[in-house]
Design a protein around this motif. Structure first.
Motif, PDB file in Angstrom:
ATOM      1  N   ARG A  59       0.830  -1.216   0.000  1.00 52.85           N
ATOM      2  CA  ARG A  59       0.000   0.000   0.000  1.00 52.85           C
ATOM      3  C   ARG A  59       0.857   1.255   0.000  1.00 52.85           C
ATOM      4  N   MET A  60       1.958   1.215   0.732  1.00 56.93           N
ATOM      5  CA  MET A  60       2.853   2.377   0.766  1.00 56.93           C
ATOM      6  C   MET A  60       3.463   2.634  -0.606  1.00 56.93           C
ATOM      7  N   ILE A  61       3.872   1.583  -1.285  1.00 62.07           N
ATOM      8  CA  ILE A  61       4.493   1.729  -2.600  1.00 62.07           C
ATOM      9  C   ILE A  61       3.515   2.362  -3.589  1.00 62.07           C
ATOM     10  N   LEU A  62       2.280   1.879  -3.578  1.00 63.35           N
ATOM     11  CA  LEU A  62       1.283   2.396  -4.519  1.00 63.35           C
ATOM     12  C   LEU A  62       0.590   3.657  -4.008  1.00 63.35           C
ATOM     13  N   GLY A  63       0.795   3.996  -2.765  1.00 62.34           N
ATOM     14  CA  GLY A  63       0.192   5.202  -2.211  1.00 62.34           C
ATOM     15  C   GLY A  63      -1.312   5.086  -2.054  1.00 62.34           C
ATOM     16  N   GLU A  71     -10.426  -0.089  -8.349  1.00 62.63           N
ATOM     17  CA  GLU A  71     -10.221   0.639  -9.607  1.00 62.63           C
ATOM     18  C   GLU A  71      -9.162   1.728  -9.430  1.00 62.63           C
ATOM     19  N   GLU A  72      -9.187   2.411  -8.282  1.00 65.46           N
ATOM     20  CA  GLU A  72      -8.192   3.447  -8.013  1.00 65.46           C
ATOM     21  C   GLU A  72      -6.801   2.833  -7.822  1.00 65.46           C
ATOM     22  N   VAL A  73      -6.745   1.665  -7.181  1.00 70.13           N
ATOM     23  CA  VAL A  73      -5.467   0.952  -7.026  1.00 70.13           C
ATOM     24  C   VAL A  73      -4.887   0.654  -8.404  1.00 70.13           C
ATOM     25  N   LEU A  74      -5.734   0.151  -9.311  1.00 69.94           N
ATOM     26  CA  LEU A  74      -5.268  -0.166 -10.662  1.00 69.94           C
ATOM     27  C   LEU A  74      -4.829   1.083 -11.420  1.00 69.94           C
ATOM     28  N   ASP A  78      -1.112   1.539 -12.847  1.00 66.17           N
ATOM     29  CA  ASP A  78      -0.842   1.813 -14.265  1.00 66.17           C
ATOM     30  C   ASP A  78       0.014   3.062 -14.438  1.00 66.17           C
ATOM     31  N   LYS A  79      -0.337   4.124 -13.718  1.00 65.21           N
ATOM     32  CA  LYS A  79       0.394   5.387 -13.826  1.00 65.21           C
ATOM     33  C   LYS A  79       1.849   5.223 -13.371  1.00 65.21           C
ATOM     34  N   MET A  80       2.046   4.579 -12.210  1.00 67.56           N
ATOM     35  CA  MET A  80       3.404   4.405 -11.674  1.00 67.56           C
ATOM     36  C   MET A  80       4.227   3.447 -12.528  1.00 67.56           C
TER      37      MET A  80
END
Length: 111
Positions: A59-63, A71-74, A78-80
């Protein structure tokens, strides 16, 4: 004769030094066990040598937070991932990918 005396002093002094270091190490272990530091250190070492990523780390890595919609996680993934593909490093890109995999596995296990 003087050489023999010096050699004996060095051997005796070296033996005393080794004995003192061994005693200090034993006492450090006893103190660590009393304070719980030894158990925590073993747990941290086990985690560091483990290849798995914790949910917190993912969770920390993806913020993202624990209650972030999938959907927001994905979208964040994708952006990162894309940003690191263009101008980042393979290492960071791999960490982002592993974070997504870890969260996916938790999502599947949780229902």
């Amino acid at each position: 004769m003087a050489g023999k005396i010096i050699a004996n002093l060095l051997v005796l002094g070296g033996g005393a030094l080794v004995k003192a270091v061994a005693q200090a190490y034993k006492q450090a272990i006893v103190n660590a066990n009393k304070s719980g530091v030894a158990h925590e250190t073993v747990q941290n070492l086990a985690h560091k040598t483990s290849k798995s990523m914790t949910l917190h780390e993912a969770r920390m890595i993806l913020g993202v937070a624990e209650n972030t919609p999938w959907e927001e996680v994905l979208q964040k993934y994708d952006k990162m991932f894309q940003k690191n593909a263009e101008m980042g490093t393979f290492y960071l890109q791999s960490k982002v990918h592993r974070a997504k995999e870890c969260l996916e596995a938790a999502k599947r296990a949780g229902g």
